[in-house]
Design a protein around this motif. Structure first.
Motif, PDB file in Angstrom:
ATOM      1  N   TRP A  54     -14.169  34.731   3.805  1.00  0.00           N
ATOM      2  CA  TRP A  54     -13.095  34.254   2.943  1.00  0.00           C
ATOM      3  C   TRP A  54     -12.991  35.085   1.668  1.00  0.00           C
ATOM      4  O   TRP A  54     -11.903  35.276   1.130  1.00  0.00           O
ATOM      5  N   PHE A  55     -14.118  35.609   1.193  1.00  0.00           N
ATOM      6  CA  PHE A  55     -14.094  36.509   0.039  1.00  0.00           C
ATOM      7  C   PHE A  55     -13.296  37.771   0.364  1.00  0.00           C
ATOM      8  O   PHE A  55     -12.453  38.207  -0.435  1.00  0.00           O
ATOM      9  N   MET A  56     -13.520  38.359   1.525  1.00  0.00           N
ATOM     10  CA  MET A  56     -12.796  39.569   1.910  1.00  0.00           C
ATOM     11  C   MET A  56     -11.312  39.270   2.121  1.00  0.00           C
ATOM     12  O   MET A  56     -10.451  40.073   1.742  1.00  0.00           O
ATOM     13  N   PHE A  57     -11.018  38.118   2.716  1.00  0.00           N
ATOM     14  CA  PHE A  57      -9.608  37.758   2.897  1.00  0.00           C
ATOM     15  C   PHE A  57      -8.927  37.577   1.540  1.00  0.00           C
ATOM     16  O   PHE A  57      -7.771  37.987   1.360  1.00  0.00           O
ATOM     17  N   ASN A  58      -9.628  36.983   0.591  1.00  0.00           N
ATOM     18  CA  ASN A  58      -9.079  36.824  -0.751  1.00  0.00           C
ATOM     19  C   ASN A  58      -8.767  38.161  -1.388  1.00  0.00           C
ATOM     20  O   ASN A  58      -7.763  38.311  -2.089  1.00  0.00           O
ATOM     21  N   GLN A  59      -9.625  39.155  -1.153  1.00  0.00           N
ATOM     22  CA  GLN A  59      -9.381  40.472  -1.729  1.00  0.00           C
ATOM     23  C   GLN A  59      -8.103  41.090  -1.178  1.00  0.00           C
ATOM     24  O   GLN A  59      -7.348  41.742  -1.903  1.00  0.00           O
ATOM     25  N   LEU A  60      -7.853  40.881   0.116  1.00  0.00           N
ATOM     26  CA  LEU A  60      -6.619  41.402   0.710  1.00  0.00           C
ATOM     27  C   LEU A  60      -5.387  40.734   0.111  1.00  0.00           C
ATOM     28  O   LEU A  60      -4.387  41.384  -0.196  1.00  0.00           O
ATOM     29  N   VAL A  61      -5.463  39.423  -0.055  1.00  0.00           N
ATOM     30  CA  VAL A  61      -4.316  38.685  -0.605  1.00  0.00           C
ATOM     31  C   VAL A  61      -4.094  39.044  -2.070  1.00  0.00           C
ATOM     32  O   VAL A  61      -2.966  39.319  -2.494  1.00  0.00           O
ATOM     33  N   MET A  62      -5.170  39.058  -2.845  1.00  0.00           N
ATOM     34  CA  MET A  62      -5.046  39.321  -4.276  1.00  0.00           C
ATOM     35  C   MET A  62      -4.730  40.775  -4.592  1.00  0.00           C
ATOM     36  O   MET A  62      -4.276  41.075  -5.699  1.00  0.00           O
ATOM     37  N   SER A  63      -4.948  41.675  -3.630  1.00  0.00           N
ATOM     38  CA  SER A  63      -4.614  43.074  -3.876  1.00  0.00           C
ATOM     39  C   SER A  63      -3.121  43.261  -4.084  1.00  0.00           C
ATOM     40  O   SER A  63      -2.699  44.154  -4.818  1.00  0.00           O
ATOM     41  N   GLY A  64      -2.310  42.403  -3.451  1.00  0.00           N
ATOM     42  CA  GLY A  64      -0.870  42.473  -3.683  1.00  0.00           C
ATOM     43  C   GLY A  64      -0.499  42.111  -5.111  1.00  0.00           C
ATOM     44  O   GLY A  64       0.379  42.729  -5.710  1.00  0.00           O
ATOM     45  N   VAL A  65      -1.188  41.101  -5.660  1.00  0.00           N
ATOM     46  CA  VAL A  65      -0.939  40.723  -7.060  1.00  0.00           C
ATOM     47  C   VAL A  65      -1.443  41.805  -7.994  1.00  0.00           C
ATOM     48  O   VAL A  65      -0.758  42.188  -8.952  1.00  0.00           O
ATOM     49  N   PHE A  66      -2.634  42.326  -7.710  1.00  0.00           N
ATOM     50  CA  PHE A  66      -3.195  43.367  -8.572  1.00  0.00           C
ATOM     51  C   PHE A  66      -2.352  44.643  -8.529  1.00  0.00           C
ATOM     52  O   PHE A  66      -2.242  45.358  -9.529  1.00  0.00           O
ATOM     53  N   GLY A  67      -1.746  44.916  -7.373  1.00  0.00           N
ATOM     54  CA  GLY A  67      -0.908  46.106  -7.264  1.00  0.00           C
ATOM     55  C   GLY A  67       0.284  46.083  -8.202  1.00  0.00           C
ATOM     56  O   GLY A  67       0.769  47.138  -8.630  1.00  0.00           O
ATOM     57  N   LYS A  68       0.764  44.882  -8.539  1.00  0.00           N
ATOM     58  CA  LYS A  68       1.891  44.782  -9.466  1.00  0.00           C
ATOM     59  C   LYS A  68       1.494  45.161 -10.891  1.00  0.00           C
ATOM     60  O   LYS A  68       2.357  45.439 -11.723  1.00  0.00           O
ATOM     61  N   LEU A  69       0.195  45.150 -11.185  1.00  0.00           N
ATOM     62  CA  LEU A  69      -0.265  45.465 -12.534  1.00  0.00           C
ATOM     63  C   LEU A  69      -0.510  46.957 -12.724  1.00  0.00           C
ATOM     64  O   LEU A  69      -0.484  47.443 -13.855  1.00  0.00           O
ATOM     65  N   VAL A  70      -0.780  47.667 -11.645  1.00  0.00           N
ATOM     66  CA  VAL A  70      -1.144  49.082 -11.750  1.00  0.00           C
ATOM     67  C   VAL A  70      -0.027  50.010 -11.309  1.00  0.00           C
ATOM     68  O   VAL A  70      -0.075  51.205 -11.598  1.00  0.00           O
ATOM     69  N   ASP A  71       0.967  49.495 -10.610  1.00  0.00           N
ATOM     70  CA  ASP A  71       2.101  50.313 -10.185  1.00  0.00           C
ATOM     71  C   ASP A  71       3.166  50.308 -11.280  1.00  0.00           C
ATOM     72  O   ASP A  71       3.615  49.247 -11.719  1.00  0.00           O
ATOM     73  N   ASP A  72       3.582  51.487 -11.729  1.00  0.00           N
ATOM     74  CA  ASP A  72       4.528  51.578 -12.844  1.00  0.00           C
ATOM     75  C   ASP A  72       5.860  50.915 -12.526  1.00  0.00           C
ATOM     76  O   ASP A  72       6.441  50.228 -13.373  1.00  0.00           O
ATOM     77  N   THR A  73       6.363  51.119 -11.318  1.00  0.00           N
ATOM     78  CA  THR A  73       7.663  50.549 -10.947  1.00  0.00           C
ATOM     79  C   THR A  73       7.607  49.028 -10.908  1.00  0.00           C
ATOM     80  O   THR A  73       8.482  48.338 -11.443  1.00  0.00           O
ATOM     81  N   LYS A  74       6.564  48.463 -10.285  1.00  0.00           N
ATOM     82  CA  LYS A  74       6.438  47.007 -10.194  1.00  0.00           C
ATOM     83  C   LYS A  74       6.104  46.402 -11.556  1.00  0.00           C
ATOM     84  O   LYS A  74       6.562  45.309 -11.882  1.00  0.00           O
ATOM     85  N   ARG A  75       5.312  47.112 -12.358  1.00  0.00           N
ATOM     86  CA  ARG A  75       4.937  46.587 -13.670  1.00  0.00           C
ATOM     87  C   ARG A  75       6.137  46.472 -14.593  1.00  0.00           C
ATOM     88  O   ARG A  75       6.190  45.601 -15.460  1.00  0.00           O
ATOM     89  N   ALA A  76       7.115  47.356 -14.426  1.00  0.00           N
ATOM     90  CA  ALA A  76       8.301  47.314 -15.280  1.00  0.00           C
ATOM     91  C   ALA A  76       9.159  46.079 -15.031  1.00  0.00           C
ATOM     92  O   ALA A  76       9.974  45.711 -15.873  1.00  0.00           O
ATOM     93  N   LYS A  77       8.958  45.401 -13.898  1.00  0.00           N
ATOM     94  CA  LYS A  77       9.760  44.222 -13.564  1.00  0.00           C
ATOM     95  C   LYS A  77       9.093  42.916 -13.976  1.00  0.00           C
ATOM     96  O   LYS A  77       9.674  41.852 -13.782  1.00  0.00           O
ATOM     97  N   LEU A  78       7.900  42.982 -14.561  1.00  0.00           N
ATOM     98  CA  LEU A  78       7.192  41.760 -14.921  1.00  0.00           C
ATOM     99  C   LEU A  78       7.821  41.098 -16.139  1.00  0.00           C
ATOM    100  O   LEU A  78       8.423  41.761 -16.985  1.00  0.00           O
ATOM    101  N   LEU A  79       7.646  39.786 -16.217  1.00  0.00           N
ATOM    102  CA  LEU A  79       8.164  39.013 -17.338  1.00  0.00           C
ATOM    103  C   LEU A  79       7.300  39.238 -18.565  1.00  0.00           C
ATOM    104  O   LEU A  79       6.070  39.191 -18.483  1.00  0.00           O
ATOM    105  N   ARG A  80       7.927  39.487 -19.702  1.00  0.00           N
ATOM    106  CA  ARG A  80       7.197  39.703 -20.940  1.00  0.00           C
ATOM    107  C   ARG A  80       7.368  38.495 -21.846  1.00  0.00           C
ATOM    108  O   ARG A  80       8.482  38.012 -22.054  1.00  0.00           O
TER     109      ARG A  80
END
Length: 230
Positions: A54-80
């Motif tokens: 379940w820890f490894m599965f969580n990493q796969l799921v949460m990687s999508g959320v973390f990707g929004k923080l490190v990708d410039d294009t996705k980060r520009a769409k976040l709410l400020r």
């Protein structure tokens, strides 16, 4: 919105609840008559396997959320947000504090394992305490690792990130507050932008010492733009 310190609390509650669920599950199996050595071994195996899985599965799921923080294009769409969040999120179930809700869910898990084992007696040979406990611990460890990763990003980006829920799944919404001086200007409102768009350029005040260039005025029909005597 959940802050990182709130997510850390949720992770710790899940780990403590998972260990407690494992223990009460073992005790319930011993009460109904299972052999102690085999019972402990089976629960330990299930606990380790499901915690890791379940820890490894969580990493796969949460990687999508973390990707929004490190990708410039996705980060520009976040709410400020205009200011840092200083209060914990409002809990569910009549707006109870989220800590109380999470602890209550852990109690429900532990009681459910005991009731299920005592009800089915020795007919239930599956070590449900190890299964449920490993599942909870794996989720808690996944959240703690996510918090560590985001903490490093916050330091590098000079931002504070907030999350709409503690599950950190694909539907999680993300907001941020910028600590970078270059991004600390007030957020423009829709009304401000509308007024600015309708304001003539000539009426906008200039900084001291700067003169506005004159605009040429179209000449009247039939007259030369310059008047001179021959």
């Amino acid at each position: 919105m959940y802050r990182l310190e709130d997510l850390k609390i949720v992770g710790r509650i899940l780990i403590a609840g998972g260990v407690a669920t494992l223990l009460v599950g073992v005790v319930a199996q011993l009460i109904v008559g299972f052999v102690p050595g085999i019972t402990l071994l089976n629960n330990a195996i299930y606990f380790g396997l499901f915690a890791f899985g379940w820890f490894m599965f969580n990493q796969l799921v949460m990687s999508g959320v973390f990707g929004k923080l490190v990708d410039d294009t996705k980060r520009a769409k976040l709410l400020r947000v205009a200011s840092p969040l200083v209060t914990p999120p409002s809990g569910r179930f009549a707006r109870q504090p989220f800590q109380r809700v999470e602890i209550g869910l852990m109690v429900i898990w532990a009681i459910s394992v005991v009731v299920l084992q005592l009800s089915l007696n020795t007919y239930l040979t599956l070590p449900v305490g190890g299964f449920a406990g490993g599942w909870l611990v794996g989720g808690g460890l996944g959240r703690l690792r996510f918090v560590r990763m985001v903490s490093r990003e916050q330091t590098e980006q000079q931002r504070l990130y907030y999350f709409s829920d503690s599950a950190l799944g694909p539907a999680t919404q993300i907001a941020f507050y910028s600590c970078n001086p270059a991004e600390t200007v007030p957020l423009p409102s829709a009304e401000t932008e509308k007024v600015a768009a309708q304001t003539p350029v000539s009426s906008v005040p200039l900084p001291p010492g700067i003169k506005r260039r004159g605009h040429s005025v179209p000449a009247s029909p039939g007259k030369s733009p310059r008047s001179g005597s021959n």
